[in-house]
Scaffold this active site. Structure first.
Site, PDB file in Angstrom:
ATOM      1  N   ASN A  70       0.781  -1.095  -0.124  1.00  0.00           N
ATOM      2  CA  ASN A  70       0.020   0.047   0.094  1.00  0.00           C
ATOM      3  C   ASN A  70       0.805   1.323  -0.059  1.00  0.00           C
ATOM      4  O   ASN A  70       1.906   1.317   0.679  1.00  0.00           O
ATOM      5  CB  ASN A  70      -1.130   0.087   1.075  1.00  0.00           C
ATOM      6  CG  ASN A  70      -0.391  -0.242   2.622  1.00  0.00           C
ATOM      7  OD1 ASN A  70       0.573  -0.816   2.596  1.00  0.00           O
ATOM      8  ND2 ASN A  70      -1.051   0.250   3.477  1.00  0.00           N
ATOM      9  N   ILE A  71       0.462   2.253  -0.926  1.00  0.00           N
ATOM     10  CA  ILE A  71       1.240   3.537  -0.817  1.00  0.00           C
ATOM     11  C   ILE A  71       0.262   4.586  -0.482  1.00  0.00           C
ATOM     12  O   ILE A  71      -0.638   4.872  -1.287  1.00  0.00           O
ATOM     13  CB  ILE A  71       1.927   3.616  -2.351  1.00  0.00           C
ATOM     14  CG1 ILE A  71       2.477   2.361  -2.709  1.00  0.00           C
ATOM     15  CG2 ILE A  71       2.658   4.951  -2.533  1.00  0.00           C
ATOM     16  CD1 ILE A  71       3.361   2.494  -4.109  1.00  0.00           C
ATOM     17  N   GLU A  72       0.446   5.212   0.480  1.00  0.00           N
ATOM     18  CA  GLU A  72      -0.300   6.092   1.119  1.00  0.00           C
ATOM     19  C   GLU A  72      -0.018   7.770   0.714  1.00  0.00           C
ATOM     20  O   GLU A  72       0.932   7.858  -0.072  1.00  0.00           O
ATOM     21  CB  GLU A  72      -0.554   6.230   2.601  1.00  0.00           C
ATOM     22  CG  GLU A  72      -1.161   4.719   2.984  1.00  0.00           C
ATOM     23  CD  GLU A  72      -1.321   4.878   4.579  1.00  0.00           C
ATOM     24  OE1 GLU A  72      -0.876   5.553   5.240  1.00  0.00           O
ATOM     25  OE2 GLU A  72      -2.012   3.817   5.001  1.00  0.00           O
ATOM     26  N   CYS A 118     -10.097  -4.809   0.255  1.00  0.00           N
ATOM     27  CA  CYS A 118     -11.262  -3.812   0.129  1.00  0.00           C
ATOM     28  C   CYS A 118     -12.228  -4.155  -1.013  1.00  0.00           C
ATOM     29  O   CYS A 118     -11.677  -4.677  -2.018  1.00  0.00           O
ATOM     30  CB  CYS A 118     -10.721  -2.526   0.264  1.00  0.00           C
ATOM     31  SG  CYS A 118     -10.355  -1.875  -1.140  1.00  0.00           S
ATOM     32  N   CYS A 178     -10.359  -3.431  -4.579  1.00  0.00           N
ATOM     33  CA  CYS A 178      -9.478  -4.174  -5.014  1.00  0.00           C
ATOM     34  C   CYS A 178     -10.288  -5.546  -5.482  1.00  0.00           C
ATOM     35  O   CYS A 178      -9.682  -6.286  -6.494  1.00  0.00           O
ATOM     36  CB  CYS A 178      -8.519  -4.780  -3.867  1.00  0.00           C
ATOM     37  SG  CYS A 178      -7.335  -3.178  -3.549  1.00  0.00           S
ATOM     38  N   GLU A 194      -2.742  -4.624  -3.177  1.00  0.00           N
ATOM     39  CA  GLU A 194      -3.374  -5.515  -4.097  1.00  0.00           C
ATOM     40  C   GLU A 194      -3.456  -4.991  -5.564  1.00  0.00           C
ATOM     41  O   GLU A 194      -2.960  -5.598  -6.344  1.00  0.00           O
ATOM     42  CB  GLU A 194      -4.843  -6.205  -3.795  1.00  0.00           C
ATOM     43  CG  GLU A 194      -4.997  -6.854  -2.278  1.00  0.00           C
ATOM     44  CD  GLU A 194      -5.208  -5.907  -1.224  1.00  0.00           C
ATOM     45  OE1 GLU A 194      -4.758  -4.693  -1.004  1.00  0.00           O
ATOM     46  OE2 GLU A 194      -6.090  -6.430  -0.377  1.00  0.00           O
ATOM     47  N   CYS A 249      -4.076   0.663  -2.515  1.00  0.00           N
ATOM     48  CA  CYS A 249      -3.978  -0.511  -1.743  1.00  0.00           C
ATOM     49  C   CYS A 249      -2.910  -1.468  -2.381  1.00  0.00           C
ATOM     50  O   CYS A 249      -2.501  -1.493  -3.635  1.00  0.00           O
ATOM     51  CB  CYS A 249      -5.320  -1.455  -1.662  1.00  0.00           C
ATOM     52  SG  CYS A 249      -6.580  -0.660  -0.824  1.00  0.00           S
TER      53      CYS A 249
END
Ligand code: THU
Length: 137
Positions: free
Chosen positions: A46-48, A88, A91, A59, A57
């Site tokens: 995940n890359i916020e 989620c 995804c 995935e 996310c």
């Protein structure tokens, strides 16, 4: 065929990836690894973002990496979190695009398999390609 060895390989890759997650805001890291149709494994984290909704996310990062390398399907995806969280809705939809029959392995950080599903079970009656056919005619 999905063997226990395949399961363990993908889960181990997802655990490795987990440590590269960029999640300074939620502090909830996620690692994913998928087996693509070519036999190659792609991972993702995940890359916020400080603009929270821009977060992607793990995935989807793994799937987009695979698709951008020319893959069009995958057989299995492993998802690793501290507590065995499931993918989620967004995804699930992206997974369904590339294979509703794919297997989703849910594992914890110890590499223990805590759940196993098919994408079509996680997203029944998914909207897909077929729904757009009429509009394309
Ligand atoms: N996250 C994922 O990477 N995959 C999921 O399926 C659920 C949520 C991430 C997004 C965000 O960075 C953090 O987990 C908390 O929502």
């Amino acid at each position: 065929m999905l063997t226990n060895e395949n399961r363990q390989t993908l889960i181990a890759k997802a655990v490795q990836a987990y440590h590269q997650a960029y999640a300074p805001y939620s502090n909830y890291a996620v690692g994913a690894a998928l087996m693509a149709e070519s036999g190659k494994i792609y991972d993702g984290v995940n890359i916020e973002n400080a603009v929270y909704p821009l977060t992607v996310c793990a995935e989807r990062v793994a799937i987009f990496k695979a698709v951008s390398e020319g893959e069009r399907s995958f057989s299995t995806i492993a998802v690793v979190t501290k507590n065995g969280g499931t993918p989620c809705g967004s995804c699930r939809q992206v997974m369904a695009e590339f294979n509703p029959e794919a297997t989703v392995l849910i594992a914890n950080l110890k590499g223990e398999l805590v759940g196993e599903y098919l994408v079509k079970e996680l997203l029944p009656s998914a909207f897909g390609d077929a729904d757009l056919e009429e509009a394309r005619e």
